[in-house]
Motif scaffolding. Sequence first.
Motif, PDB file in Angstrom:
ATOM      1  N   ILE A 146       0.852  -1.182   0.000  1.00 32.11           N
ATOM      2  CA  ILE A 146       0.000   0.000   0.000  1.00 32.11           C
ATOM      3  C   ILE A 146       0.888   1.233   0.000  1.00 32.11           C
ATOM      4  CG2 ILE A 146      -1.706   1.339   1.324  1.00 32.11           C
ATOM      5  CD1 ILE A 146      -2.750  -1.298   2.439  1.00 32.11           C
ATOM      6  N   GLY A 147       0.498   2.257  -0.746  1.00 30.61           N
ATOM      7  CA  GLY A 147       1.282   3.481  -0.794  1.00 30.61           C
ATOM      8  C   GLY A 147       0.409   4.717  -0.715  1.00 30.61           C
ATOM      9  N   ILE A 148       0.942   5.752  -0.069  1.00 29.61           N
ATOM     10  CA  ILE A 148       0.321   7.079  -0.061  1.00 29.61           C
ATOM     11  C   ILE A 148       1.393   8.054  -0.507  1.00 29.61           C
ATOM     12  CG2 ILE A 148      -0.732   8.908   1.318  1.00 29.61           C
ATOM     13  CD1 ILE A 148      -1.840   6.788   3.179  1.00 29.61           C
ATOM     14  N   ALA A 149       1.255   8.579  -1.706  1.00 29.63           N
ATOM     15  CA  ALA A 149       2.292   9.453  -2.253  1.00 29.63           C
ATOM     16  C   ALA A 149       1.760  10.178  -3.478  1.00 29.63           C
ATOM     17  CB  ALA A 149       3.542   8.647  -2.617  1.00 29.63           C
ATOM     18  N   GLY A 150       2.529  11.158  -3.927  1.00 29.90           N
ATOM     19  CA  GLY A 150       2.169  11.862  -5.147  1.00 29.90           C
ATOM     20  C   GLY A 150       2.483  11.048  -6.389  1.00 29.90           C
ATOM     21  N   GLN A 151       3.472  10.157  -6.283  1.00 32.09           N
ATOM     22  CA  GLN A 151       3.861   9.298  -7.398  1.00 32.09           C
ATOM     23  C   GLN A 151       3.812   7.841  -6.953  1.00 32.09           C
ATOM     24  OE1 GLN A 151       7.571  10.513  -9.335  1.00 32.09           O
ATOM     25  NE2 GLN A 151       7.448  12.495  -8.309  1.00 32.09           N
ATOM     26  N   LEU A 152       3.065   7.026  -7.685  1.00 27.38           N
ATOM     27  CA  LEU A 152       3.003   5.590  -7.430  1.00 27.38           C
ATOM     28  C   LEU A 152       3.307   4.866  -8.738  1.00 27.38           C
ATOM     29  CD1 LEU A 152      -0.166   5.418  -5.125  1.00 27.38           C
ATOM     30  CD2 LEU A 152       2.232   5.226  -4.438  1.00 27.38           C
ATOM     31  N   PRO A 153       3.809   3.641  -8.665  1.00 30.23           N
ATOM     32  CA  PRO A 153       4.281   2.959  -9.885  1.00 30.23           C
ATOM     33  C   PRO A 153       3.154   2.599 -10.846  1.00 30.23           C
ATOM     34  CG  PRO A 153       4.371   1.489  -7.991  1.00 30.23           C
ATOM     35  CD  PRO A 153       4.053   2.849  -7.451  1.00 30.23           C
ATOM     36  N   PRO A 154       3.489   2.423 -12.129  1.00 33.60           N
ATOM     37  CA  PRO A 154       2.491   1.987 -13.116  1.00 33.60           C
ATOM     38  C   PRO A 154       1.855   0.666 -12.689  1.00 33.60           C
ATOM     39  CG  PRO A 154       4.518   2.685 -14.199  1.00 33.60           C
ATOM     40  CD  PRO A 154       4.822   2.632 -12.734  1.00 33.60           C
ATOM     41  N   GLY A 155       0.583   0.531 -12.951  1.00 29.20           N
ATOM     42  CA  GLY A 155      -0.122  -0.690 -12.582  1.00 29.20           C
ATOM     43  C   GLY A 155      -0.734  -0.651 -11.197  1.00 29.20           C
ATOM     44  N   THR A 156      -0.452   0.406 -10.443  1.00 31.04           N
ATOM     45  CA  THR A 156      -1.027   0.533  -9.109  1.00 31.04           C
ATOM     46  C   THR A 156      -2.505   0.888  -9.209  1.00 31.04           C
ATOM     47  OG1 THR A 156       1.087   1.327  -8.238  1.00 31.04           O
ATOM     48  CG2 THR A 156      -0.865   1.741  -6.894  1.00 31.04           C
ATOM     49  N   HIS A 265      -2.039  10.308  -3.604  1.00 29.81           N
ATOM     50  CA  HIS A 265      -2.907   9.198  -3.977  1.00 29.81           C
ATOM     51  C   HIS A 265      -2.775   8.060  -2.977  1.00 29.81           C
ATOM     52  CE1 HIS A 265      -2.426  11.346  -7.820  1.00 29.81           C
ATOM     53  NE2 HIS A 265      -3.628  10.906  -8.095  1.00 29.81           N
ATOM     54  N   LEU A 266      -3.835   7.317  -2.822  1.00 29.12           N
ATOM     55  CA  LEU A 266      -3.841   6.085  -2.044  1.00 29.12           C
ATOM     56  C   LEU A 266      -3.929   4.936  -3.027  1.00 29.12           C
ATOM     57  CD1 LEU A 266      -4.200   4.463   0.656  1.00 29.12           C
ATOM     58  CD2 LEU A 266      -6.668   4.837   0.384  1.00 29.12           C
ATOM     59  N   GLY A 267      -2.983   3.987  -2.952  1.00 31.31           N
ATOM     60  CA  GLY A 267      -2.988   2.911  -3.926  1.00 31.31           C
ATOM     61  C   GLY A 267      -2.427   1.619  -3.375  1.00 31.31           C
ATOM     62  N   TYR A 268      -2.660   0.559  -4.116  1.00 27.40           N
ATOM     63  CA  TYR A 268      -2.114  -0.740  -3.709  1.00 27.40           C
ATOM     64  C   TYR A 268      -1.709  -1.529  -4.945  1.00 27.40           C
ATOM     65  CZ  TYR A 268      -6.749  -2.662  -4.878  1.00 27.40           C
ATOM     66  OH  TYR A 268      -7.909  -3.025  -5.513  1.00 27.40           O
ATOM     67  N   THR A 269      -0.724  -2.375  -4.751  1.00 25.35           N
ATOM     68  CA  THR A 269      -0.260  -3.272  -5.802  1.00 25.35           C
ATOM     69  C   THR A 269      -0.865  -4.653  -5.547  1.00 25.35           C
ATOM     70  OG1 THR A 269       1.729  -3.731  -4.498  1.00 25.35           O
ATOM     71  CG2 THR A 269       1.875  -1.994  -6.151  1.00 25.35           C
ATOM     72  N   GLU A 270      -0.345  -5.666  -6.191  1.00 25.14           N
ATOM     73  CA  GLU A 270      -0.894  -7.015  -6.027  1.00 25.14           C
ATOM     74  C   GLU A 270      -0.732  -7.467  -4.577  1.00 25.14           C
ATOM     75  OE1 GLU A 270      -0.282 -11.506  -7.858  1.00 25.14           O
ATOM     76  OE2 GLU A 270       0.583  -9.763  -8.862  1.00 25.14           O
ATOM     77  N   ILE A 271      -1.855  -7.806  -3.964  1.00 22.13           N
ATOM     78  CA  ILE A 271      -1.856  -8.225  -2.564  1.00 22.13           C
ATOM     79  C   ILE A 271      -1.964  -9.735  -2.511  1.00 22.13           C
ATOM     80  CG2 ILE A 271      -3.012  -8.025  -0.336  1.00 22.13           C
ATOM     81  CD1 ILE A 271      -4.116  -5.337  -1.269  1.00 22.13           C
TER      82      ILE A 271
END
Length: 310
Positions: A146-156, A265-271
């Motif tokens: 899980i990430g909270i940041a202005g930039q998150l990786p592609p696919g998030t 942004h609030l985002g998540y990758t494959e969990i």
Amino acid sequence: MTKITLEQWRMFVATAQQGSFLQAAEKLGKTQSAISHAIRKMEETLGQELFAIEGRRARLTTVGEMIYPRARELIGHAAQIERLCVSFDPEAEGEISIAVDVIFPMQLLHRALEEYEKLYPHFSVRVWETTLSGASEILEDGRAVIGIAGQLPPGTVMEPLLKVSFLCVAVADHPLHREGDLTHAMLKEHRQIVLSDSGRRNLSSGWLGARKRWTVGHLATSVALVRAGQGYAWLPEHSIGADIAAGTIRPLRLHSGGRRTVQLHLGYTEIGQNLRQALDLLGVFRDTVADHAPLATQAGFDVPPAAVAG
């Protein structure tokens, strides 16, 4: 207390989706008269017509079209609550890692973690404090999901969470305050306090310009150095609210661009493991920001004077 029941909203949504009382009744396993009676009671309660009857068809009115998306959302939230109760296990154990940019208000982070502990008292949370590309890097290499940041990786999978307002500031007796309207060329002659990129990409915020810079690794250090009169900096407004209110730190009078905004942004990758707990943590952050974000611009939501990174 609401006057319209959740079951009535279900009937309204079903009728809107099916286009007739009969088909809505078949979908919900009810009689046509029960559906039409429920809709009529809703219209009486609201004082508005929700459907226009055209033969056997029920077409949404303007008011009906306006509330339909909200009604669907209401039904969806109710279903989510039911699924949560079915799968919720307060005795679950494990750990979830989250990468959080340091410009995210610390009090919101505290509140979210406190609320999450109420849900899962035996679950651990690892918080990676990051800047610039740091959160993306941590999500990409799997150290966090899980990430909270202005930039998150592609696919998030991500959504807008919070806008953070930045001000260009200096301590009240800094020489720049005596210069009138400042240009960026004038700023270059004075020391700037800059946050470094915690990732290996060594990205710049794009707000650099001073020939003399002190580069630090944490927001609290930047705030402390500005408080000590060591330079000017672009700082999140929430981190210096008390200082501005007290008059010890003042925004610089820039000719243009004295305020800038970063969308977090609030985002998540494959969990993989702990899917339920990870999704609940996302929900806790989402709800915490929705409930308390206005407070993040008030004077009480700032970086305390003693909070200097070691």
